[in-house]
Design a protein around this motif. Structure first.
Motif, PDB file in Angstrom:
ATOM      1  N   ILE A   1       0.844  -1.204   0.000  1.00 63.45           N
ATOM      2  CA  ILE A   1       0.000   0.000   0.000  1.00 63.45           C
ATOM      3  C   ILE A   1       0.875   1.248   0.000  1.00 63.45           C
TER       4      ILE A   1
ATOM      5  N   GLN B   1       2.169   1.793  -3.388  1.00 62.88           N
ATOM      6  CA  GLN B   1       1.122   2.265  -4.296  1.00 62.88           C
ATOM      7  C   GLN B   1       0.771   3.734  -4.035  1.00 62.88           C
ATOM      8  N   LEU B   2       0.980   4.200  -2.807  1.00 62.43           N
ATOM      9  CA  LEU B   2       0.759   5.613  -2.488  1.00 62.43           C
ATOM     10  C   LEU B   2       1.889   6.499  -2.992  1.00 62.43           C
TER      11      LEU B   2
ATOM     12  N   ILE C   1      -6.014   2.363   5.449  1.00 59.05           N
ATOM     13  CA  ILE C   1      -6.281   1.779   4.139  1.00 59.05           C
ATOM     14  C   ILE C   1      -6.259   0.266   4.330  1.00 59.05           C
TER      15      ILE C   1
ATOM     16  N   THR D   1      -9.954  -4.810  -3.565  1.00 61.22           N
ATOM     17  CA  THR D   1     -10.026  -3.351  -3.577  1.00 61.22           C
ATOM     18  C   THR D   1      -9.728  -2.896  -2.151  1.00 61.22           C
ATOM     19  N   TYR D   2      -9.717  -1.585  -1.950  1.00 61.69           N
ATOM     20  CA  TYR D   2      -9.394  -1.042  -0.629  1.00 61.69           C
ATOM     21  C   TYR D   2     -10.565  -0.251  -0.057  1.00 61.69           C
TER      22      TYR D   2
ATOM     23  N   MET E   1     -10.804   3.028   2.387  1.00 67.29           N
ATOM     24  CA  MET E   1     -10.005   4.108   2.967  1.00 67.29           C
ATOM     25  C   MET E   1     -10.848   4.832   4.003  1.00 67.29           C
TER      26      MET E   1
ATOM     27  N   VAL F   1     -12.055   1.014  -3.567  1.00 70.38           N
ATOM     28  CA  VAL F   1     -10.989   1.804  -4.191  1.00 70.38           C
ATOM     29  C   VAL F   1      -9.969   0.863  -4.831  1.00 70.38           C
TER      30      VAL F   1
ATOM     31  N   TRP G   1      -6.213   0.132  -6.626  1.00 71.97           N
ATOM     32  CA  TRP G   1      -4.879   0.579  -6.242  1.00 71.97           C
ATOM     33  C   TRP G   1      -4.476   1.867  -6.953  1.00 71.97           C
TER      34      TRP G   1
ATOM     35  N   LEU H   1      -5.722   5.222  -5.193  1.00 72.89           N
ATOM     36  CA  LEU H   1      -5.337   5.558  -3.814  1.00 72.89           C
ATOM     37  C   LEU H   1      -4.829   6.989  -3.682  1.00 72.89           C
ATOM     38  N   GLN H   2      -3.895   7.393  -4.562  1.00 77.32           N
ATOM     39  CA  GLN H   2      -3.308   8.726  -4.458  1.00 77.32           C
ATOM     40  C   GLN H   2      -4.346   9.815  -4.697  1.00 77.32           C
TER      41      GLN H   2
ATOM     42  N   PHE I   1      -6.762   9.999  -1.716  1.00 77.09           N
ATOM     43  CA  PHE I   1      -6.043  10.557  -0.580  1.00 77.09           C
ATOM     44  C   PHE I   1      -5.973  12.078  -0.702  1.00 77.09           C
TER      45      PHE I   1
END
Length: 109
Positions: free
Chosen positions: A12, A15-16, A57, A64-65, A67, A90, A92, A95-96, A99
């Motif tokens: 994670i 990926q961020l 997360i 999926t995620y 958050m 969400v 991958w 994610l950004q 966020f």
């Protein structure tokens, strides 16, 4: 914490944006925490919008995620938490963007 949880947390973070994410958000490495199936990031106080100072997360079974954007408050010797917002499903590569939308903090230049 299992090795699998640590591997998920590291994935994670990657990926961020990895080190770029850490530099851009002001997060200290010791405030990154592997949690069950995910990563918890403690943000600097009064840095993000809406009072958000913690993000969780979590990897879901659907790959999926979820958050969670949280406001932690210290009351004497205890903490209380308020979930400001939660985004489910969400992928991958989102994610950004999510966020940044939720916290107002960029994850990269």
């Amino acid at each position: 914490m299992s090795q699998l949880d640590i591997d998920i947390a590291n994935t994670i973070l990657s990926q961020l944006g990895g080190n770029r994410f850490i530099a851009m958000t002001g997060v200290k490495r010791h405030l990154l925490l592997a949690i069950k199936n995910g990563l918890q990031v403690k943000l600097p106080t009064r840095f993000a919008q809406k009072g958000i100072n913690c993000v969780q997360i979590i990897l879901d079974p659907s790959d999926t995620y979820t958050m969670k954007f949280i406001k932690l408050k210290k009351i004497k010797f205890d903490y209380s938490s308020e979930v400001i917002s939660e985004v489910n499903g969400v992928y991958w590569d989102q994610l950004q963007e999510i966020f940044t939308e939720e916290t107002g903090l960029n994850t990269h230049l």
